[in-house]
Design a protein around this motif. Structure first.
Motif, PDB file in Angstrom:
ATOM      1  N   ILE A 146       0.667  -1.044   0.036  1.00 54.18           N
ATOM      2  CA  ILE A 146      -0.119   0.016   0.096  1.00 54.18           C
ATOM      3  C   ILE A 146       0.855   1.246   0.099  1.00 54.18           C
ATOM      4  O   ILE A 146       0.432   2.293   0.365  1.00 54.18           O
ATOM      5  N   GLY A 147       2.097   1.079  -0.404  1.00 60.03           N
ATOM      6  CA  GLY A 147       2.766   2.552  -0.572  1.00 60.03           C
ATOM      7  C   GLY A 147       3.365   2.773   0.695  1.00 60.03           C
ATOM      8  O   GLY A 147       3.657   4.040   1.032  1.00 60.03           O
ATOM      9  N   LEU A 148       3.421   2.179   1.721  1.00 60.18           N
ATOM     10  CA  LEU A 148       3.811   2.489   3.085  1.00 60.18           C
ATOM     11  C   LEU A 148       5.139   1.530   3.362  1.00 60.18           C
ATOM     12  O   LEU A 148       5.796   1.147   2.606  1.00 60.18           O
ATOM     13  N   ARG A 268       8.435  -5.561  -8.341  1.00 59.91           N
ATOM     14  CA  ARG A 268       7.965  -4.777  -9.424  1.00 59.91           C
ATOM     15  C   ARG A 268       6.565  -4.244  -9.151  1.00 59.91           C
ATOM     16  O   ARG A 268       6.229  -3.319  -9.954  1.00 59.91           O
ATOM     17  N   LYS A 269       5.819  -4.741  -8.439  1.00 62.17           N
ATOM     18  CA  LYS A 269       4.515  -4.361  -8.170  1.00 62.17           C
ATOM     19  C   LYS A 269       4.392  -3.421  -6.930  1.00 62.17           C
ATOM     20  O   LYS A 269       3.514  -2.553  -6.720  1.00 62.17           O
ATOM     21  N   ARG A 270       5.529  -3.410  -6.075  1.00 68.68           N
ATOM     22  CA  ARG A 270       5.564  -2.308  -5.007  1.00 68.68           C
ATOM     23  C   ARG A 270       5.809  -0.961  -5.398  1.00 68.68           C
ATOM     24  O   ARG A 270       6.440  -0.919  -6.604  1.00 68.68           O
ATOM     25  N   SER A 271       5.547  -0.281  -4.707  1.00 72.05           N
ATOM     26  CA  SER A 271       5.764   1.238  -4.682  1.00 72.05           C
ATOM     27  C   SER A 271       7.491   1.403  -4.968  1.00 72.05           C
ATOM     28  O   SER A 271       8.110   1.090  -3.962  1.00 72.05           O
ATOM     29  N   PRO A 272       7.831   1.951  -6.010  1.00 62.14           N
ATOM     30  CA  PRO A 272       9.477   1.850  -6.338  1.00 62.14           C
ATOM     31  C   PRO A 272      10.159   2.936  -5.164  1.00 62.14           C
ATOM     32  O   PRO A 272      11.131   2.591  -4.637  1.00 62.14           O
ATOM     33  N   VAL A 315      -1.606   7.038   0.168  1.00 62.21           N
ATOM     34  CA  VAL A 315      -3.085   7.099  -0.114  1.00 62.21           C
ATOM     35  C   VAL A 315      -3.318   6.520  -1.570  1.00 62.21           C
ATOM     36  O   VAL A 315      -4.341   5.790  -1.522  1.00 62.21           O
ATOM     37  N   GLU A 316      -2.410   6.478  -2.402  1.00 63.37           N
ATOM     38  CA  GLU A 316      -2.784   5.879  -3.726  1.00 63.37           C
ATOM     39  C   GLU A 316      -2.585   4.473  -3.506  1.00 63.37           C
ATOM     40  O   GLU A 316      -3.489   3.698  -4.162  1.00 63.37           O
TER      41      GLU A 316
END
Length: 364
Positions: A146-148, A268-272, A315-316
């Protein structure tokens, strides 16, 4: 008129304080209210001479146990992060204070880590003096989805895993079970799920001389190993000890093994951006006490929501996973190769002077 049952149930029986997380429809995901209830109750019992130890468990839709806690209430985080709700700040400050209290609690704190134990659930169990897992335990710190980042002390406890296991778990968010939790220093003892209820009830019925006796009673009824396989971590260590995220992804993508290819696809799916942040977090935290780590994570989580106004990876990420459920997050930057150094390094600059930090009072 029937009352809605509380999300946190607490009682004292015998010499033990018992806590049941009672929000099963959300897999006991922690709300701000639950964090406050837990903190208040633990502070009361900390100074109550009649309470020699604390035991905590979760519940599921059919009753008690079954699941421990799936994490924080991410829908609330999305709403609050999208609308500027000031309770977002309160949530993280108070949750991390709760995590610290558990890590430094002066009495035995026994966590029954059955079923799902993830994110915020790890934060209220990893500081326990006795961490019990079952054959149903599913443990993870999946925040990069989740970009955290693995917060709630994740830097501290993941960096204490052997070798580069902490980097692997933090970056991928992969799930482990009881035997690996024990092998990786994320659990202390194994208890068959069917035996949890009897042990829980026995704790309330026994007479104990002191907290050490409570701890010994539980330890004597649990086992040091779980009847499950533990993977050989040589490959994990070889890859995830590499210096940078780019080195790690390159090594995975040039390795033809099924594990390496699958792991590369996951990353590759995670937030870079957050992969770079997380790798730095784990490595910095190896040299920190829990209070210092939680202060660093409080800085980082502030930046997750406010470093780039209108461009929060968190948030994204929550939008894509839990709100719109399109599973297609629009990460920015979109590729690991495009993450600038100054962007991820900014997460480690505190927005507060040391004396004004919201967790300045925490002590290691």
């Amino acid at each position: 008129m029937s009352q809605t049952p509380a999300d946190v149930l607490a009682e004292v029986r015998g010499h033990v304080g018992f806590i049941t997380l009672n929000r099963p429809r959300a897999i006991n995901a922690l709300s701000l209210g639950m964090v406050r209830d837990l903190l208040a109750q633990l502070l009361i019992w900390k100074d109550d001479p009649k309470v020699l130890a604390v035991a905590i468990r979760g519940s599921h839709k059919e009753g008690v146990f079954g699941h421990f806690c799936a994490g924080g209430d991410i829908r609330f985080l999305h709403q609050a992060g999208s609308t500027g709700n000031p309770e977002l700040e309160d949530f993280f400050t108070e949750e991390y204070a709760l995590n610290h209290l558990i890590f430094t609690y002066p009495k035995p704190y026994i966590a029954f880590m059955d079923g799902i134990v993830m994110g915020g659930g790890m934060g209220i169990s990893q500081g326990a003096s006795l961490r019990l897992v079952t054959e149903k335990t599913k443990m993870a710190m999946p925040e990069t989805i989740i970009g955290l980042f693995p917060d709630v002390g994740g830097g501290y406890f993941l960096s204490r895993c052997p070798g580069a296991v902490g980097e692997w778990l933090a970056l991928t968010g992969d799930t482990i079970e009881a035997a690996e939790a024990l092998a990786f220093n994320l659990a202390d003892a194994y208890l068959p799920a069917a035996e949890q209820g009897a042990l829980w009830e026995a704790l309330g019925a026994q007479q104990f001389a002191d907290g050490d006796a409570v701890h010994a009673f539980v330890q004597a009824r649990s086992q040091p190993h779980a009847p499950q396989p533990v993977r050989d971590v040589q490959q994990i260590n070889r890859i995830f000890a590499l210096p940078t995220v780019r080195d790690i992804i390159s090594a995975l993508e040039t390795d033809a093994s099924e594990w390496a290819q699958a792991t590369a696809a996951v990353l590759r799916k995670r937030s870079p951006l957050m992969l770079f942040v997380v790798l730095e977090q784990i490595r910095r935290a190896r040299n920190m006490g829990v209070a210092e780590d939680l202060r660093m994570e409080r800085d980082m989580v502030r930046h997750c929501f406010y470093l780039r106004p209108g461009q929060s990876e968190t948030v994204e990420g929550i939008r894509a996973l839990a709100v719109d459920k399109d599973h297609n997050p629009r990460w920015n930057p979109a590729r690991i190769e495009d993450v600038p150094e100054d962007l991820w390094k900014a997460f480690f600059v505190s927005p507060w002077p040391a004396h004004s930090h919201p967790l300045a009072y925490l002590k290691d």
